[in-house]
Design a protein around this motif. Structure first.
Motif, mmCIF file in Angstrom:
data_model
loop_
_atom_site.group_PDB
_atom_site.id
_atom_site.type_symbol
_atom_site.label_atom_id
_atom_site.label_comp_id
_atom_site.label_asym_id
_atom_site.label_seq_id
_atom_site.Cartn_x
_atom_site.Cartn_y
_atom_site.Cartn_z
ATOM 1 N N SER A 133 140.534 -100.305 -58.431
ATOM 2 C CA SER A 133 139.983 -101.472 -57.748
ATOM 3 C C SER A 133 138.590 -101.180 -57.200
ATOM 4 C CB SER A 133 140.945 -101.871 -56.632
ATOM 5 O OG SER A 133 140.392 -102.891 -55.859
ATOM 6 N N LEU A 134 138.414 -100.002 -56.620
ATOM 7 C CA LEU A 134 137.108 -99.623 -56.076
ATOM 8 C C LEU A 134 136.073 -99.508 -57.186
ATOM 9 C CD1 LEU A 134 138.244 -96.999 -53.435
ATOM 10 C CD2 LEU A 134 136.922 -99.044 -52.935
ATOM 11 N N GLN A 135 136.477 -98.979 -58.326
ATOM 12 C CA GLN A 135 135.528 -98.867 -59.432
ATOM 13 C C GLN A 135 135.084 -100.246 -59.901
ATOM 14 O OE1 GLN A 135 137.867 -96.308 -61.990
ATOM 15 N NE2 GLN A 135 136.680 -94.504 -61.434
ATOM 16 N N VAL A 153 130.712 -98.051 -52.238
ATOM 17 C CA VAL A 153 130.807 -99.501 -52.039
ATOM 18 C C VAL A 153 129.990 -99.908 -50.807
ATOM 19 C CG1 VAL A 153 132.397 -101.334 -51.330
ATOM 20 C CG2 VAL A 153 132.988 -99.860 -53.237
ATOM 21 N N GLN A 195 125.445 -107.415 -59.176
ATOM 22 C CA GLN A 195 124.809 -108.331 -58.222
ATOM 23 C C GLN A 195 123.509 -107.751 -57.692
ATOM 24 O OE1 GLN A 195 127.295 -110.410 -55.234
ATOM 25 N NE2 GLN A 195 129.005 -109.362 -56.196
ATOM 26 N N LEU A 196 123.511 -106.452 -57.439
ATOM 27 C CA LEU A 196 122.318 -105.807 -56.889
ATOM 28 C C LEU A 196 121.182 -105.856 -57.898
ATOM 29 C CD1 LEU A 196 121.058 -104.182 -54.579
ATOM 30 C CD2 LEU A 196 121.943 -102.111 -55.633
ATOM 31 N N ILE A 227 141.102 -102.424 -48.501
ATOM 32 C CA ILE A 227 141.790 -101.208 -48.937
ATOM 33 C C ILE A 227 141.753 -100.286 -47.756
ATOM 34 C CG2 ILE A 227 141.616 -99.193 -50.425
ATOM 35 C CD1 ILE A 227 140.553 -101.012 -52.577
ATOM 36 N N GLN A 249 134.943 -102.917 -57.979
ATOM 37 C CA GLN A 249 134.054 -103.414 -56.930
ATOM 38 C C GLN A 249 132.648 -102.859 -57.117
ATOM 39 O OE1 GLN A 249 135.210 -103.000 -52.783
ATOM 40 N NE2 GLN A 249 137.352 -103.045 -53.347
ATOM 41 N N ILE A 250 132.580 -101.569 -57.409
ATOM 42 C CA ILE A 250 131.277 -100.921 -57.569
ATOM 43 C C ILE A 250 130.527 -101.552 -58.740
ATOM 44 C CG2 ILE A 250 130.217 -98.747 -58.318
ATOM 45 C CD1 ILE A 250 132.296 -97.344 -56.497
ATOM 46 N N LEU A 257 122.563 -104.470 -51.294
ATOM 47 C CA LEU A 257 122.622 -105.867 -51.705
ATOM 48 C C LEU A 257 122.225 -106.775 -50.539
ATOM 49 C CD1 LEU A 257 123.353 -107.867 -53.943
ATOM 50 C CD2 LEU A 257 125.713 -107.804 -53.153
ATOM 51 N N ALA A 279 119.784 -109.354 -57.897
ATOM 52 C CA ALA A 279 119.018 -109.648 -56.678
ATOM 53 C C ALA A 279 117.685 -108.920 -56.697
ATOM 54 C CB ALA A 279 119.831 -109.254 -55.439
ATOM 55 N N GLN A 280 117.682 -107.680 -57.147
ATOM 56 C CA GLN A 280 116.442 -106.908 -57.173
ATOM 57 C C GLN A 280 115.470 -107.485 -58.204
ATOM 58 O OE1 GLN A 280 118.001 -102.921 -57.662
ATOM 59 N NE2 GLN A 280 117.856 -102.491 -55.469
ATOM 60 N N LEU A 305 126.246 -99.685 -51.621
ATOM 61 C CA LEU A 305 125.793 -100.769 -52.495
ATOM 62 C C LEU A 305 125.752 -102.098 -51.742
ATOM 63 C CD1 LEU A 305 127.679 -99.827 -55.775
ATOM 64 C CD2 LEU A 305 125.214 -99.986 -55.509
ATOM 65 N N LEU A 326 129.260 -104.962 -57.668
ATOM 66 C CA LEU A 326 128.147 -104.846 -56.724
ATOM 67 C C LEU A 326 126.881 -104.399 -57.442
ATOM 68 C CD1 LEU A 326 129.934 -103.235 -53.656
ATOM 69 C CD2 LEU A 326 128.677 -105.373 -53.632
ATOM 70 N N GLN A 327 127.024 -103.481 -58.385
ATOM 71 C CA GLN A 327 125.848 -103.020 -59.118
ATOM 72 C C GLN A 327 125.222 -104.170 -59.907
ATOM 73 O OE1 GLN A 327 127.671 -99.718 -61.188
ATOM 74 N NE2 GLN A 327 126.770 -98.214 -59.818
ATOM 75 N N ALA A 337 118.464 -106.629 -50.247
ATOM 76 C CA ALA A 337 117.792 -107.395 -51.299
ATOM 77 C C ALA A 337 117.920 -108.892 -51.022
ATOM 78 C CB ALA A 337 118.381 -107.047 -52.664
ATOM 79 N N ASN A 338 119.081 -109.316 -50.583
ATOM 80 C CA ASN A 338 119.288 -110.730 -50.298
ATOM 81 C C ASN A 338 118.448 -111.191 -49.109
ATOM 82 O OD1 ASN A 338 121.010 -111.317 -52.414
ATOM 83 N ND2 ASN A 338 122.835 -110.718 -51.294
ATOM 84 N N TYR A 384 129.563 -110.240 -51.809
ATOM 85 C CA TYR A 384 130.818 -109.738 -52.328
ATOM 86 C C TYR A 384 131.732 -109.409 -51.166
ATOM 87 C CZ TYR A 384 134.169 -106.929 -54.808
ATOM 88 O OH TYR A 384 135.317 -106.447 -55.328
ATOM 89 N N LEU A 414 115.053 -111.820 -50.289
ATOM 90 C CA LEU A 414 114.978 -113.089 -50.996
ATOM 91 C C LEU A 414 114.907 -114.262 -50.024
ATOM 92 C CD1 LEU A 414 117.503 -112.427 -53.882
ATOM 93 C CD2 LEU A 414 115.045 -112.751 -54.081
#
Lengths: 147, 199
Positions: free
Chosen positions: A94-96, B109, A105-106, B174, A98-99, B116, A109-110, B112, A102-103, B119-120, B169, B123
């Motif tokens: 699950s964490l992988q 997490v 989305q990042l 967890i 999420q990562i 994020l 955004a960048q 990141l 996020l990557q 960056a937001n 996000y 923006l």
């Protein structure tokens, strides 16, 4: 006499010896980490790993690392009790995910930030160019009249 | 004596083929006859001896048997593979096992998410700085004039995925492991026994 060697100082058997129904020796390897007031902690570790495996694992570690080892085993055991199929591998998966999300989305955004910066830069450049053109036109007007 | 054998169509077929050829890795390790219907045979082939060796060392064969017996057959392969993963992690790192990996991933997490957020907010800054330079709204009731810049901001947010449908996000909960020595932000919860509810 009974208190020496037992860091928690309790006279009652530790949670492990209570569950295993045996005498809690003074040098019991479980006693420092499984106090009698937290029976569920040892119960899940025993169910998943087994008392003898835990004993072996702790004996193979230096004393200063045993507390962390017990904590991580308790965490894993609880995860396995809650999810018998995946245990804490489910959390890793699950964490992988999420990562990865996020990557993505990042990165988006960048990229947008770069786009906005370029837009601001180009709009400020255009403003300067327009003024130069106005000055040139004024100069042209003068030269025409001067003829 | 021996292990409890459960019968199911898939285990019977696979077990009988492996027992005709050679004992499974579990029975080989335990030096027992690999019977038809051996519960380990489908998941511990003889060519992967280390897999069972690790699982047996960490969890014990009888605990694995009990666990597999409590699961329906279609979930056993995943269960064995996750046990093998955890066992290998624990053999490599006897103190933290795979909990070390969980902590590492949770820190990633958090990092990141911070990036994020940064960056937001950049923006938002750019979007706000653009609004005064936009074309003036056509004359009309004051409510329409005040909504136009706000609508442009909302449209901009939607375009970059910060609207109601996309955007920030939200990580599912967890439980954070107990404090590891290298944790920068201690969770403050040293009792992993309680744990969280979402695993």
């Amino acid at each position: 006499m009974k208190e020496s060697g037992r860091k928690h100082g309790a006279l009652s058997p530790c949670a492990a010896c209570k569950l295993l129904r045996r005498r809690c020796a003074e040098d019991c390897v479980f006693a420092p980490y499984f106090p009698p007031d937290e029976p569920h902690k040892f119960a899940s570790v025993h169910k998943v790993f087994g008392a003898s495996n835990v004993n072996k694992m702790l004996q193979e570690l230096p004393e200063h690392q045993r507390r962390d080892a017990v904590s991580s085993m308790v965490y894993e055991a609880n995860a396995r009790v809650r999810d018998p199929v995946y245990g804490c591998v489910g959390a890793i998966s699950s964490l992988q995910q999420q990562i990865h999300s996020l990557q993505t989305q990042l990165a988006a955004a960048q990229a947008e930030v770069v786009h906005m910066r370029m837009r601001q830069f180009s709009s400020s450049s255009n403003t300067g160019g327009a003024m130069d053109m106005a000055v040139d036109q004024a100069n042209m007007g003068e030269s025409l009249w001067s003829c | 004596m021996g292990f409890v054998c459960t019968r199911s169509p898939c285990t019977e077929n696979m077990a009988s083929s492996s027992s005709y050829n050679s004992p499974c890795a579990a029975c080989k390790f335990l030096r027992r006859k690999c019977m038809p219907g051996c519960i380990f045979a489908p998941y511990f082939p003889p060519e992967e001896p280390q897999k069972f060796a690790n699982v047996h060392k960490i969890f014990g064969a009888s605990n694995v048997t009990k666990l597999l017996n409590e699961l329906p057959p279609h979930q056993r392969e995943d269960a064995v593979n996750s046990l093998a993963y955890e066992a290998e992690a624990r053999v490599r790192d006897p103190v933290y096992g795979c909990v070390g990996a969980i902590s590492f991933l949770q820190r990633q997490v958090q990092r990141l998410q911070k990036e994020l957020d940064a960056a937001n907010s950049d923006l938002i800054h750019y979007a706000c700085s653009e609004i005064p330079t936009a074309l003036p709204a056509p004359p009309g009731p004051s409510s329409i004039q005040s909504m136009a810049p706000r609508q442009r901001l909302i449209d901009h947010y939607d375009r970059i995925g910060m609207g109601n449908e996309g955007g920030y996000y939200e990580a599912p909960a967890i439980p954070t492991p107990y404090n590891l020595p290298w944790n920068d932000n201690p969770s403050g919860d040293n009792s992993a026994a309680g744990g969280g509810s979402n695993m």
